[in-house]
Motif scaffolding. Structure first.
Motif, PDB file in Angstrom:
ATOM      1  N   GLU A   2       0.824  -1.211   0.000  1.00  0.00           N
ATOM      2  CA  GLU A   2       0.000   0.000   0.000  1.00  0.00           C
ATOM      3  C   GLU A   2       0.855   1.257   0.000  1.00  0.00           C
ATOM      4  OE1 GLU A   2      -3.096   0.370   2.855  1.00  0.00           O
ATOM      5  OE2 GLU A   2      -3.866  -1.635   2.484  1.00  0.00           O
ATOM      6  N   SER A   3       1.910   1.227   0.782  1.00  0.00           N
ATOM      7  CA  SER A   3       2.792   2.390   0.853  1.00  0.00           C
ATOM      8  C   SER A   3       3.483   2.636  -0.486  1.00  0.00           C
ATOM      9  CB  SER A   3       3.833   2.165   1.950  1.00  0.00           C
ATOM     10  OG  SER A   3       4.703   3.257   2.021  1.00  0.00           O
ATOM     11  N   LEU A   4       3.896   1.568  -1.152  1.00  0.00           N
ATOM     12  CA  LEU A   4       4.543   1.698  -2.463  1.00  0.00           C
ATOM     13  C   LEU A   4       3.582   2.301  -3.481  1.00  0.00           C
ATOM     14  CD1 LEU A   4       6.964   1.145  -4.304  1.00  0.00           C
ATOM     15  CD2 LEU A   4       5.978  -1.113  -4.735  1.00  0.00           C
ATOM     16  N   LEU A   5       2.349   1.826  -3.503  1.00  0.00           N
ATOM     17  CA  LEU A   5       1.363   2.372  -4.439  1.00  0.00           C
ATOM     18  C   LEU A   5       1.063   3.838  -4.142  1.00  0.00           C
ATOM     19  CD1 LEU A   5      -1.137  -0.599  -4.769  1.00  0.00           C
ATOM     20  CD2 LEU A   5       0.346   0.315  -6.547  1.00  0.00           C
ATOM     21  N   LEU A   6       1.028   4.177  -2.869  1.00  0.00           N
ATOM     22  CA  LEU A   6       0.785   5.564  -2.490  1.00  0.00           C
ATOM     23  C   LEU A   6       1.893   6.468  -3.005  1.00  0.00           C
ATOM     24  CD1 LEU A   6      -0.931   7.572  -0.868  1.00  0.00           C
ATOM     25  CD2 LEU A   6       0.493   7.040   1.098  1.00  0.00           C
ATOM     26  N   ALA A  12       4.157  10.024  -9.560  1.00  0.00           N
ATOM     27  CA  ALA A  12       3.667  10.076 -10.942  1.00  0.00           C
ATOM     28  C   ALA A  12       2.745  11.270 -11.149  1.00  0.00           C
ATOM     29  CB  ALA A  12       2.940   8.781 -11.296  1.00  0.00           C
ATOM     30  N   GLY A  13       1.894  11.546 -10.191  1.00  0.00           N
ATOM     31  CA  GLY A  13       0.998  12.696 -10.304  1.00  0.00           C
ATOM     32  C   GLY A  13       1.750  14.012 -10.336  1.00  0.00           C
ATOM     33  N   LEU A  14       2.726  14.149  -9.459  1.00  0.00           N
ATOM     34  CA  LEU A  14       3.517  15.377  -9.435  1.00  0.00           C
ATOM     35  C   LEU A  14       4.327  15.539 -10.714  1.00  0.00           C
ATOM     36  CD1 LEU A  14       4.466  17.852  -7.871  1.00  0.00           C
ATOM     37  CD2 LEU A  14       6.265  16.437  -6.880  1.00  0.00           C
ATOM     38  N   ALA A  15       4.931  14.446 -11.184  1.00  0.00           N
ATOM     39  CA  ALA A  15       5.692  14.506 -12.438  1.00  0.00           C
ATOM     40  C   ALA A  15       4.773  14.876 -13.600  1.00  0.00           C
ATOM     41  CB  ALA A  15       6.370  13.174 -12.707  1.00  0.00           C
ATOM     42  N   GLY A  16       3.576  14.317 -13.614  1.00  0.00           N
ATOM     43  CA  GLY A  16       2.620  14.634 -14.672  1.00  0.00           C
ATOM     44  C   GLY A  16       2.228  16.099 -14.681  1.00  0.00           C
ATOM     45  N   VAL A  17       1.969  16.636 -13.509  1.00  0.00           N
ATOM     46  CA  VAL A  17       1.601  18.055 -13.421  1.00  0.00           C
ATOM     47  C   VAL A  17       2.747  18.941 -13.904  1.00  0.00           C
ATOM     48  CG1 VAL A  17       1.090  19.915 -11.792  1.00  0.00           C
ATOM     49  CG2 VAL A  17      -0.126  17.760 -11.619  1.00  0.00           C
ATOM     50  N   ALA A  48      -0.569  11.114 -19.282  1.00  0.00           N
ATOM     51  CA  ALA A  48      -0.374   9.689 -18.988  1.00  0.00           C
ATOM     52  C   ALA A  48       0.204   9.490 -17.589  1.00  0.00           C
ATOM     53  CB  ALA A  48       0.542   9.065 -20.032  1.00  0.00           C
ATOM     54  N   ALA A  49       1.122  10.348 -17.179  1.00  0.00           N
ATOM     55  CA  ALA A  49       1.696  10.238 -15.837  1.00  0.00           C
ATOM     56  C   ALA A  49       0.635  10.510 -14.770  1.00  0.00           C
ATOM     57  CB  ALA A  49       2.871  11.198 -15.686  1.00  0.00           C
ATOM     58  N   MET A  50      -0.239  11.480 -15.008  1.00  0.00           N
ATOM     59  CA  MET A  50      -1.297  11.758 -14.042  1.00  0.00           C
ATOM     60  C   MET A  50      -2.290  10.602 -13.970  1.00  0.00           C
ATOM     61  SD  MET A  50      -2.066  15.831 -14.193  1.00  0.00           S
ATOM     62  CE  MET A  50      -2.141  16.044 -15.959  1.00  0.00           C
ATOM     63  N   VAL A  51      -2.584   9.975 -15.098  1.00  0.00           N
ATOM     64  CA  VAL A  51      -3.471   8.806 -15.098  1.00  0.00           C
ATOM     65  C   VAL A  51      -2.823   7.657 -14.327  1.00  0.00           C
ATOM     66  CG1 VAL A  51      -4.483   7.027 -16.573  1.00  0.00           C
ATOM     67  CG2 VAL A  51      -4.720   9.423 -17.189  1.00  0.00           C
ATOM     68  N   LEU A  52      -1.516   7.454 -14.507  1.00  0.00           N
ATOM     69  CA  LEU A  52      -0.810   6.431 -13.743  1.00  0.00           C
ATOM     70  C   LEU A  52      -0.921   6.706 -12.245  1.00  0.00           C
ATOM     71  CD1 LEU A  52       1.130   3.997 -13.573  1.00  0.00           C
ATOM     72  CD2 LEU A  52       2.988   5.654 -13.692  1.00  0.00           C
ATOM     73  N   GLY A  53      -0.780   7.962 -11.864  1.00  0.00           N
ATOM     74  CA  GLY A  53      -0.937   8.320 -10.456  1.00  0.00           C
ATOM     75  C   GLY A  53      -2.324   8.010  -9.931  1.00  0.00           C
TER      76      GLY A  53
END
Length: 67
Positions: A2-6, A12-17, A48-53
């Motif tokens: 769970e921690s890894l997915l978080l 990924a979300g930050l990189a996407g933004v 795509a990075a935000m979707v991965l997040g």
């Protein structure tokens, strides 16, 4: 897990933004190519990075035991 997915979701979300922001700033400045890549390609990579997040967050939620 769970921690890894978080953390995957956060990074990924930050990189996407940041990638989307760079694409928007470049396009607003009149540039069509940044670092050998077209701005549209950067925009799609950021999305795509935000979707991965988002998917990582959903996977984390799915792994939680029911209350």
């Amino acid at each position: 897990m769970e921690s890894l997915l978080l953390w995957i979701g956060r990074i990924a979300g930050l990189a996407g933004v940041l990638i989307v922001l760079a694409a928007v700033v470049a396009r607003a400045g009149g540039r069509y190519v940044v670092g050998g890549l077209q701005v549209g390609t950067l925009l799609q990579a950021g999305i795509a990075a935000m979707v991965l997040g988002c998917l990582a967050y959903v996977a984390r939620l799915a792994e939680r035991p029911p209350r």
